[in-house]
Write a protein that holds these residues in place. Structure first.
Motif, PDB file in Angstrom:
ATOM      1  N   PRO A   1      34.732  43.310  26.428  1.00  0.00           N
ATOM      2  CA  PRO A   1      34.790  44.654  27.112  1.00  0.00           C
ATOM      3  C   PRO A   1      33.250  45.419  26.890  1.00  0.00           C
ATOM      4  CG  PRO A   1      36.391  44.872  25.287  1.00  0.00           C
ATOM      5  CD  PRO A   1      35.727  43.567  25.366  1.00  0.00           C
TER       6      PRO A   1
ATOM      7  N   CYS B   1      31.369  46.716  32.828  1.00  0.00           N
ATOM      8  CA  CYS B   1      31.800  45.772  33.605  1.00  0.00           C
ATOM      9  C   CYS B   1      30.747  44.854  34.383  1.00  0.00           C
ATOM     10  CB  CYS B   1      32.255  46.697  34.603  1.00  0.00           C
ATOM     11  SG  CYS B   1      31.269  47.958  35.495  1.00  0.00           S
TER      12      CYS B   1
ATOM     13  N   ALA C   1      30.130  42.103  32.164  1.00  0.00           N
ATOM     14  CA  ALA C   1      31.516  41.073  32.183  1.00  0.00           C
ATOM     15  C   ALA C   1      31.581  40.320  33.320  1.00  0.00           C
ATOM     16  CB  ALA C   1      32.822  41.987  32.060  1.00  0.00           C
ATOM     17  N   VAL C   2      31.525  41.013  34.347  1.00  0.00           N
ATOM     18  CA  VAL C   2      31.729  40.418  35.741  1.00  0.00           C
ATOM     19  C   VAL C   2      30.716  39.239  35.869  1.00  0.00           C
ATOM     20  CG1 VAL C   2      31.406  40.743  38.458  1.00  0.00           C
ATOM     21  CG2 VAL C   2      32.678  42.522  37.014  1.00  0.00           C
TER      22      VAL C   2
ATOM     23  N   LEU D   1      41.953  39.368  43.120  1.00  0.00           N
ATOM     24  CA  LEU D   1      41.392  39.019  41.792  1.00  0.00           C
ATOM     25  C   LEU D   1      41.290  37.583  41.430  1.00  0.00           C
ATOM     26  CD1 LEU D   1      41.012  40.956  39.296  1.00  0.00           C
ATOM     27  CD2 LEU D   1      43.084  40.385  38.560  1.00  0.00           C
TER      28      LEU D   1
ATOM     29  N   GLY E   1      37.988  48.493  29.699  1.00  0.00           N
ATOM     30  CA  GLY E   1      38.666  47.431  30.555  1.00  0.00           C
ATOM     31  C   GLY E   1      37.427  46.611  31.088  1.00  0.00           C
ATOM     32  N   PRO E   2      37.998  45.628  31.932  1.00  0.00           N
ATOM     33  CA  PRO E   2      36.903  44.518  32.312  1.00  0.00           C
ATOM     34  C   PRO E   2      36.623  44.898  33.724  1.00  0.00           C
ATOM     35  CG  PRO E   2      39.405  43.864  32.678  1.00  0.00           C
ATOM     36  CD  PRO E   2      39.491  45.100  32.010  1.00  0.00           C
TER      37      PRO E   2
ATOM     38  N   SER F   1      30.127  52.532  37.986  1.00  0.00           N
ATOM     39  CA  SER F   1      31.519  52.406  37.689  1.00  0.00           C
ATOM     40  C   SER F   1      31.991  53.119  36.440  1.00  0.00           C
ATOM     41  CB  SER F   1      32.159  51.338  38.021  1.00  0.00           C
ATOM     42  OG  SER F   1      31.971  50.460  39.161  1.00  0.00           O
TER      43      SER F   1
ATOM     44  N   GLN G   1      35.273  48.967  40.865  1.00  0.00           N
ATOM     45  CA  GLN G   1      34.962  49.128  39.631  1.00  0.00           C
ATOM     46  C   GLN G   1      33.882  47.842  38.786  1.00  0.00           C
ATOM     47  OE1 GLN G   1      37.887  49.497  36.589  1.00  0.00           O
ATOM     48  NE2 GLN G   1      36.943  51.290  35.636  1.00  0.00           N
ATOM     49  N   ARG G   2      33.053  47.433  39.884  1.00  0.00           N
ATOM     50  CA  ARG G   2      32.295  46.242  39.409  1.00  0.00           C
ATOM     51  C   ARG G   2      30.964  46.599  39.048  1.00  0.00           C
ATOM     52  NH1 ARG G   2      34.030  42.193  44.102  1.00  0.00           N
ATOM     53  NH2 ARG G   2      31.917  41.790  44.300  1.00  0.00           N
TER      54      ARG G   2
ATOM     55  N   TRP H   1      37.667  46.058  37.667  1.00  0.00           N
ATOM     56  CA  TRP H   1      38.654  45.770  38.691  1.00  0.00           C
ATOM     57  C   TRP H   1      39.743  46.872  38.703  1.00  0.00           C
ATOM     58  CZ3 TRP H   1      34.999  42.428  38.908  1.00  0.00           C
ATOM     59  CH2 TRP H   1      34.810  41.402  39.984  1.00  0.00           C
TER      60      TRP H   1
ATOM     61  N   LEU I   1      39.023  36.600  35.762  1.00  0.00           N
ATOM     62  CA  LEU I   1      39.021  38.064  35.753  1.00  0.00           C
ATOM     63  C   LEU I   1      40.640  38.532  35.556  1.00  0.00           C
ATOM     64  CD1 LEU I   1      36.311  38.866  38.269  1.00  0.00           C
ATOM     65  CD2 LEU I   1      36.164  39.466  35.699  1.00  0.00           C
ATOM     66  N   GLY I   2      41.399  37.723  36.183  1.00  0.00           N
ATOM     67  CA  GLY I   2      42.824  38.489  35.965  1.00  0.00           C
ATOM     68  C   GLY I   2      43.410  38.025  34.836  1.00  0.00           C
TER      69      GLY I   2
ATOM     70  N   PRO J   1      47.643  35.834  37.784  1.00  0.00           N
ATOM     71  CA  PRO J   1      46.791  36.295  36.890  1.00  0.00           C
ATOM     72  C   PRO J   1      46.835  38.019  37.208  1.00  0.00           C
ATOM     73  CG  PRO J   1      45.746  34.685  38.223  1.00  0.00           C
ATOM     74  CD  PRO J   1      46.819  34.863  38.916  1.00  0.00           C
ATOM     75  N   ASP J   2      47.238  38.446  38.353  1.00  0.00           N
ATOM     76  CA  ASP J   2      47.104  40.001  38.590  1.00  0.00           C
ATOM     77  C   ASP J   2      48.561  40.435  38.549  1.00  0.00           C
ATOM     78  OD1 ASP J   2      46.081  42.289  39.509  1.00  0.00           O
ATOM     79  OD2 ASP J   2      46.188  41.810  41.548  1.00  0.00           O
TER      80      ASP J   2
ATOM     81  N   GLN K   1      41.745  41.063  32.669  1.00  0.00           N
ATOM     82  CA  GLN K   1      42.743  41.962  32.792  1.00  0.00           C
ATOM     83  C   GLN K   1      44.023  42.049  32.090  1.00  0.00           C
ATOM     84  OE1 GLN K   1      43.263  43.694  36.837  1.00  0.00           O
ATOM     85  NE2 GLN K   1      45.291  42.657  36.833  1.00  0.00           N
TER      86      GLN K   1
ATOM     87  N   LEU L   1      47.924  31.609  35.389  1.00  0.00           N
ATOM     88  CA  LEU L   1      47.758  31.330  33.994  1.00  0.00           C
ATOM     89  C   LEU L   1      49.046  31.006  33.158  1.00  0.00           C
ATOM     90  CD1 LEU L   1      46.306  35.262  33.363  1.00  0.00           C
ATOM     91  CD2 LEU L   1      45.025  33.201  33.592  1.00  0.00           C
TER      92      LEU L   1
ATOM     93  N   ALA M   1      32.033  36.396  33.601  1.00  0.00           N
ATOM     94  CA  ALA M   1      33.380  35.846  34.044  1.00  0.00           C
ATOM     95  C   ALA M   1      33.345  35.185  35.202  1.00  0.00           C
ATOM     96  CB  ALA M   1      34.297  36.879  34.100  1.00  0.00           C
TER      97      ALA M   1
ATOM     98  N   ARG N   1      42.300  47.205  46.822  1.00  0.00           N
ATOM     99  CA  ARG N   1      41.459  46.393  45.767  1.00  0.00           C
ATOM    100  C   ARG N   1      41.423  44.931  46.466  1.00  0.00           C
ATOM    101  NH1 ARG N   1      43.877  44.171  40.704  1.00  0.00           N
ATOM    102  NH2 ARG N   1      43.956  42.483  42.432  1.00  0.00           N
TER     103      ARG N   1
END
Lengths: 458, 373
Positions: B358, B361, B364-365, A312, A352-353, A275, A270-271, A355, A316-317, B306-307, A320, B319, B368, A309
C-alpha cells in the motif's frame, strides 16, 4: 505520423519526432486564437456522445482502460467539457503576457553608464518540440500535457502507455478534424518503456519532456534526457481527504460530504494519483467517523448503479482481498458491490490498493492531519497530489496555515467531489499550469555609455 | 472472545483426527469433511478474534450467518496477510509449543502460525506424504536440500522434512545442508552412494535450493529407478527463476529422475496440510493425466473469484483457497494470493499475485499490472 497500434522502429520514432517538430513554425503561424478554437472544438467532439468520434471513444475506451462504459463517459465529459476557447485564451493571456518590471542593477558597468533602478522586459519562448511520456492508469491524464503545449504553439510527440493507446490517438484524430493544420503537430507513438533506442530518438529531439509514471520511471527518463532539455516530472502520487467539523454537524451535511467523497473514490476506479486513499474524519462531532464511514459505504453502493466499477484483474483482486481481510481484523469493514470502506482507529491501518477501497480514520483536526501527512514521507509527503476537504473557512484557514509550514507538502486543495476533475488550467503538484513549458527571453534596458538611450524591446 | 474450557476443542480435535485417519485410508467423504469444517468455523469464530471479525464483516455484507450455513464455501477464509498483522490462534501465547514463521517480505513483517498441538499437523503431513510421495515404499533414503530443523526452528518446511526423515527415512538419509548453506559435497556424496548401492533416493528441496545446486554441481547422475524428487516453494527472489517445465527438465537431466517421478508440493506456513502433484501416483498406477495438485481428502482446495471470493465456475483463473481440517487451533480456511485454476480433480498454480504494497494507488497499480502473468 505513426499510428499508435504498431511498435515503430527507432528510426521511425526519429522520423516522427523530426516531422512533428518541423511543424513548429506553421503551428505558431496559426495564431493562439485559432489554436485554442481548434483544441476546444476537438474537445467538444470527443466529449459529446452524439458525434461519431465521441461514440467511438465510448465504445473503445472501456476495453482499453478497464473502466466501465459509464465511467468512461463520465471521465470524457468531466475532463473535456471545460476545455473552451475562452478558457484556453485566458490561460495563455495570463501566462504569456510580456512582462515589464523594474530591476535593480548594480554599480555602473562602465564609466558614464547609469546605475539602478532600471527595467527589464521578458518575452515568452515556446519549445520547438515537447515529448510527453504517459502512464496508463488514468486515460484523461494525457489531455493536459498535450493540449497546453499545442495551444502555446509547441508541437507534441506523445509516447503512450502500452496499456492505453486509444485516447491519445482519438485526441489526435479529433484535432485533425477540428483543424487540418493543427492536427499534424501531434504525433502519437507507442513503444516499450525500456526501449532505450526508441526513447533516445525521441528525447534527444525534444526541448521539453513531460513524463508521467512511477518514481523509478520518472527518474530513469530524467537521467536519459539530454541536459539541454527540461523535464517536467509527474511521479508517483497519492491523495487524501479531510472531513472537518462543520461537515459533520448533522446527518444531512455528513451525507452530502460522504456522497462527494464517494464520487472522488469511485472516479477512475480509484486508480489515479488524485484518488483519495484515506479520509481523515474529525472526531467528537454530531456524526462520528465510524458513522461517516457507513455513509460513504452507502453512497458508494448507490454510485455503483450509475458508475459501476470496471472488472478487477486477479492480481489486483489478490491485493484487495488481503487488504480487506486485514482491515476487517484491525477495525471494521463495510463491503458492498465493487467497493469497501474500512474504518480503523489503529495507526497501523494501511491505505488500500485502489479499485474503490477506502480507509476512513478518525482524527482530532488539521494539526493531527498535517502531522500524519508530513510524517509519512514514503506514502504522503511530496507524493501528496490532492487533498479534498469538506470544512468551514475557519478550519480550512487553519489547514492552509499548517500545510504552508510543511515544505514537502504542496497538494492541490479542493472541495470534496472535485478531486478527480481538476480544471485543466489549475496548478498541478505545486506548479503553475505552464511551468516548465515556457522559458523567457529577458531584455534589460539601460543606458550604455556613449550610445543613445536604448528603448525597451517589446 | 469466549473462553473455551477445552472440552469443545478437544471434542473437535478427536473428530479431526478420526476423519483424517479414516480418509487417509483412501475413502472420500466430502459431506462429513464439510460438516466438520463448518463446526470448526463456528468454534473459531467464537474463540479467535480475527475469525470473529471476518465472519461479522461477511455477515454484514452478504447476510451470511455462521450459525445457519451448511457449506464452508459461504464462510470467509483468513487472508495470509492477517497472519502478519494479528495473532490467529484460539489459545493464549503461553500454550504455544511451536510457531512457524513465513519467509520475510519486502515490508519485513513475517506471518506467524502459532500451534499448541502438533498432533494434527503430524497426522495430516504424514498421511498426505505417504499417499503422494511414498505410496510404494514404507521407507527410503532421503536426501534433503532444506535446512535441518535445528538450523531453522521457525520453518514449517524444515519441521515437515525432519518428520519425513523420522517416518520415511531409510538408511543413508542425509541433510545436504550445513550451517546455513547447501552442502554440495554432501549432496554429491549421497547421490554417489545411492548409485553405487543401486538404492533409490528421494530428493527433497525447495526450488531455489535446486537452482543453487544446478549452478554449483559439475556432474550429473542417473539415480536408481524409483528415485523421486519433491520440489516445493517458489524462488522468492533468492535465485534466478525457472519456469516449472524447464525446472523439471533440468532436474531430470541432472539427476536422471523421470519427470513423472518429480512431484511438486504445495504447502504454507499457515497450513497444517499439504497438497502434492499426482504425477508419481499416476505413474505408478499406469495412469496418464494432466499434472495437477490434488488435496488430501480432509482438505478442501478451491478456486475463488478474486473480487467476490465466491467459487469460480469451471476452469476459470482465480485465487487458491485452502480449507484445512488439521488447522483446528488457528485458521480452518486460508485465503492465499496464489493464482490457480481447476484441472480435473485437482488444480494447477499459475504463480503468485504479487502483493501490492500500500504505497499509493498509482504506483501499486503500475506494479501490479506489470506483474500480470
Amino acid at each position: 505520423v505513426s499510428q499508435a497500434h504498431e511498435q515503430p522502429s527507432p528510426a521511425e520514432v526519429a522520423r516522427v519526432a523530426s516531422e512533428v517538430g518541423a511543424r513548429a513554425e506553421a503551428l505558431r503561424g496559426l495564431g493562439a486564437e485559432r489554436r485554442a478554437a481548434a483544441i476546444a472544438r476537438a474537445a467538444a467532439v470527443l466529449a459529446s456522445p452524439r458525434t461519431a468520434l465521441g461514440q467511438r471513444a465510448r465504445a473503445s475506451l472501456p476495453g482499453a482502460t478497464g473502466l466501465s462504459p459509464a465511467m468512461v463517459a463520465w471521465a470524457l465529459e468531466s475532463s473535456l467539457a471545460p476545455v473552451s476557447q475562452r478558457a484556453l485564451m485566458d490561460l495563455m493571456d495570463a501566462a504569456l503576457a510580456p512582462a515589464t518590471r523594474a530591476i535593480t542593477t548594480g554599480a555602473p558597468a562602465a564609466p558614464g553608464a547609469t546605475g539602478a533602478p532600471d527595467s527589464m522586459t521578458a518575452r515568452p519562448v515556446v519549445p520547438g518540440l515537447v515529448a510527453v511520456i504517459l502512464a496508463g492508469n488514468v486515460f484523461t491524464a494525457g489531455l493536459r500535457p498535450v493540449i497546453l503545449p499545442l495551444c502555446l504553439g509547441a508541437p507534441v510527440v506523445c509516447k503512450t502507455s502500452s496499456r492505453e493507446q486509444v485516447f491519445p490517438a482519438l485526441l489526435r484524430e479529433a484535432l485533425l478534424h477540428a483543424d487540418a493544420a493543427l492536427g499534424p503537430a501531434l504525433g502519437v507513438l507507442c513503444f516499450g518503456g525500456g526501449e532505450r533506442d526508441h526513447e533516445r530518438a525521441l528525447l534527444e529531439r525534444a526541448d521539453v519532456v513531460i513524463v508521467y509514471g512511477g518514481d523509478a520511471t520518472v527518474q530513469e527518463v530524467r537521467g536519459r534526457t539530454p541536459a539541454t532539455a527540461r523535464v517536467i516530472e509527474h511521479g508517483h502520487g497519492t491523495s487524501a481527504a479531510y472531513v472537518g467539523a462543520s461537515a459533520l454537524a448533522s446527518e444531512e451535511r455528513a451525507r452530502r460530504a460522504a456522497t462527494a467523497l464517494a464520487l472522488d473514490t469511485a472516479a477512475y476506479d480509484q486508480r489515479g494519483c488524485l484518488s483519495p486513499l484515506v479520509a481523515w474524519v474529525r472526531s467528537g462531532q454530531a456524526v462520528d467517523p465510524r458513522r461517516f464511514a457507513t455513509l460513504v459505504h452507502q453512497a458508494l453502493d448507490a454510485l455503483d448503479r450509475d458508475l459501476p466499477r470496471g472488472p478487477l484483474d486477479p492480481v489486483l483482486g489478490a491485493a484487495q482481498m488481503q487488504w480487506r481481510g486485514v482491515a476487517a481484523v484491525q477495525g471494521e469493514l463495510f463491503e458492498g458491490r465493487g467497493h469497501a470502506v474500512a474504518y480503523s482507529e489503529t495507526p497501523r491501518g494501511a491505505p488500500g490498493p485502489g479499485w474503490r477501497n477506502l480507509l476512513v480514520r478518525p482524527c482530532q483536526g488539521p494539526a493531527e492531519l498535517t502531522a500524519e501527512l508530513a510524517g509519512d514521507r514514503s506514502l504522503w509527503g511530496a507524493h501528496l497530489k490532492a487533498l479534498g476537504v469538506a470544512c468551514d473557512q475557519r478550519e480550512l484557514g487553519e489547514l492552509i496555515r499548517l500545510l504552508a509550514l510543511c515544505p514537502r507538502l504542496c497538494p492541490r486543495l479542493c472541495p470534496l467531489g472535485r478531486m478527480q476533475s481538476p480544471p485543466f488550467d489549475a496548478f498541478a503538484e505545486g506548479r503553475t499550469p505552464l511551468a516548465g513549458l515556457v522559458s523567457w527571453l529577458s531584455v534589460e534596458a539601460g543606458e550604455i555609455a556613449g550610445a543613445e538611450p536604448a528603448e525597451p524591446v517589446t | 472472545m469466549i473462553h473455551d474450557p477445552g472440552d469443545a476443542r478437544d471434542a473437535l480435535a478427536r473428530r479431526c483426527a478420526t476423519l483424517i485417519q479414516t480418509l487417509a485410508r483412501g475413502a472420500r467423504d466430502d459431506a462429513e469433511r464439510d460438516a466438520l469444517l463448518v463446526d470448526i468455523a463456528r468454534w473459531q469464530a467464537r474463540h479467535i478474534a480475527p475469525h470473529g471479525r471476518l465472519v461479522h464483516a461477511r455477515a454484514r455484507a452478504r447476510g451470511v450467518d455462521v450459525n445457519q450455513v451448511s457449506s464452508p464455501a459461504l464462510l470467509p477464509a483468513v487472508p495470509t496477510d492477517v497472519f502478519r498483522m494479528a495473532r490467529v490462534a484460539a489459545h493464549p501465547p503461553a500454550l504455544d509449543i511451536k510457531t512457524f514463521l513465513t519467509s520475510g517480505t519486502t515490508s519485513g513483517a513475517r506471518g506467524a502460525h502459532h500451534l499448541r498441538d502438533l498432533s494434527l499437523y503430524d497426522l495430516s503431513a504424514g498421511a498426505a506424504a505417504a499417499r503422494a510421495l511414498f505410496p510404494d515404499v514404507p521407507r527410503m533414503t532421503l536426501v534433503s536440500l532444506v535446512p535441518p530443523e535445528h538450523e531453522a526452528p521457525e520453518s514449517s518446511l524444515s519441521y515437515m522434512v525432519a518428520r519425513f526423515h523420522e517416518w520415511f527415512g531409510g538408511q543413508g538419509s542425509v541433510h545436504a545442508w550445513h550451517q546455513g548453506a547447501l552442502d554440495l559435497d554432501r549432496l554429491a556424496h549421497a547421490l554417489d552412494r545411492a548409485v553405487a548401492a543401486d538404492t533409490p533416493v528421494a530428493l527433497l528441496g525447495t526450488s531455489f535450493a535446486f537452482v543453487f545446486a544446478e549452478d554449483g554441481l559439475r556432474r550429473s547422475w542417473r539415480l536408481p529407478a524409483r528415485s523421486r524428487i519433491m520440489q516445493t516453494g517458489g524462488f522468492k527472489g533468492r535465485s534466478r527463476e525457472i519456469a516449472p517445465d524447464a525446472m523439471r527438465a533440468l532436474l531430470e537431466a541432472r539427476y536422471g529422475v523421470p519427470e513423472s517421478f518429480i512431484v511438486a508440493e504445495y504447502g504454507m506456513c499457515e497450513l497444517s496440510s499439504q497438497l502434492y502433484e499426482t504425477s508419481l501416483v499416476d505413474a505408478l498406477a499406469g495412469r496418464a493425466g494432466p499434472r495437477r495438485l490434488r488435496a488430501p481428502a480432509w482438505v478442501r482446495a478451491s478456486i475463488v473469484d478474486p473480487d467476490t471470493l465466491t467459487l469460480v465456475q469451471g476452469d476459470q483463473v482465480g485465487l487458491v483457497r485452502i480449507d484445512d481440517v488439521a488447522n483446528l487451533d488457528t485458521a480452518w480456511a486460508v485465503q492465499t494470493s496464489d493464482l490457480g485454476r481447476r484441472v480435473g480433480d485437482g488444480l494447477v498454480l499459475l504463480g503468485r499475485a504479487a502483493g501490492a504494497a500500500p504505497r499509493g494507488c498509482s504506483l501499486a497499480v503500475e506494479e501490479a499490472l506489470g506483474a500480470v502473468p
